[in-house]
Write a protein that holds these residues in place. Structure first.
Motif, PDB file in Angstrom:
ATOM      1  N   LYS A  17       0.786  -1.206  -0.027  1.00 12.34           N
ATOM      2  CA  LYS A  17      -0.021  -0.148   0.039  1.00 12.34           C
ATOM      3  C   LYS A  17       0.940   1.307  -0.006  1.00 12.34           C
ATOM      4  O   LYS A  17       0.587   2.139  -0.717  1.00 12.34           O
ATOM      5  N   LEU A  20       2.240   1.970  -3.276  1.00 12.99           N
ATOM      6  CA  LEU A  20       1.218   2.604  -4.352  1.00 12.99           C
ATOM      7  C   LEU A  20       1.039   4.130  -4.043  1.00 12.99           C
ATOM      8  O   LEU A  20       1.009   4.671  -4.979  1.00 12.99           O
ATOM      9  N   CYS A  27      -5.488   3.932  -2.875  1.00 13.95           N
ATOM     10  CA  CYS A  27      -5.658   2.308  -2.533  1.00 13.95           C
ATOM     11  C   CYS A  27      -6.221   2.434  -1.130  1.00 13.95           C
ATOM     12  O   CYS A  27      -6.028   3.162  -0.484  1.00 13.95           O
ATOM     13  N   LEU A  54      -5.169  -5.786  -1.191  1.00 11.13           N
ATOM     14  CA  LEU A  54      -5.147  -4.365  -1.441  1.00 11.13           C
ATOM     15  C   LEU A  54      -5.811  -4.010  -2.783  1.00 11.13           C
ATOM     16  O   LEU A  54      -5.707  -4.983  -3.735  1.00 11.13           O
ATOM     17  N   VAL A  56      -7.268  -0.917  -5.493  1.00 14.88           N
ATOM     18  CA  VAL A  56      -6.925   0.595  -5.952  1.00 14.88           C
ATOM     19  C   VAL A  56      -8.284   1.062  -6.073  1.00 14.88           C
ATOM     20  O   VAL A  56      -9.157   0.533  -6.223  1.00 14.88           O
ATOM     21  N   THR A  57      -8.766   2.533  -5.784  1.00 14.47           N
ATOM     22  CA  THR A  57     -10.055   3.077  -5.993  1.00 14.47           C
ATOM     23  C   THR A  57     -10.221   3.386  -7.467  1.00 14.47           C
ATOM     24  O   THR A  57     -11.443   3.458  -7.755  1.00 14.47           O
ATOM     25  N   ALA A  65      -0.745  -0.830 -11.109  1.00 16.72           N
ATOM     26  CA  ALA A  65      -0.585  -0.921  -9.947  1.00 16.72           C
ATOM     27  C   ALA A  65       0.124  -2.153  -9.641  1.00 16.72           C
ATOM     28  O   ALA A  65       1.212  -2.464  -8.976  1.00 16.72           O
TER      29      ALA A  65
END
Length: 108
Positions: A17, A20, A27, A54, A56-57, A65
């Motif tokens: 996290k 990223l 994320c 994990l 990502v939004t 990613a």
């Protein structure tokens, strides 16, 4: 949503996290606290589904990613052999520049 990184070790997921987020990819972690539940959840028999994951939004960043994490963990996985201190014969991790026991410098 597609997870970009899943691992039973929450520390590794947190590290991923951070990687990223440092790259500007937003994320979040799912299942941060469920791993300890294991099979005790109403007879649930697949504890791997409870592993921290994990995400990502922004779905358009999934491949970027995954690639970033793949590159990072592939490089980090290759580790050199341990070395033996010439003075005290203690074994040391390859990343140590001096012996942890007697502080003698790592031989070249």
């Amino acid at each position: 949503m597609t997870p970009v990184f899943v691992d039973p070790d929450l520390t590794r997921v947190g590290f991923a996290k951070n990687i990223l987020e440092s790259a500007g990819i937003s994320c979040f972690v799912q299942n941060e606290n469920t791993r300890s539940l294991g099979v005790s959840v109403m007879g649930f028999s697949n504890p791997a589904l409870l592993d921290p994951a994990l995400f990502v939004t922004d779905e358009t960043q999934v491949e970027a990613a995954k690639e970033l994490l793949r590159d990072h963990f592939a490089t980090g996985a290759a580790t050199a052999a341990e070395w033996t201190c010439p003075a005290c014969k203690e074994s040391n991790p390859s990343s140590f520049d001096e012996c942890w026991k007697c502080q003698t410098a790592k031989p070249q």
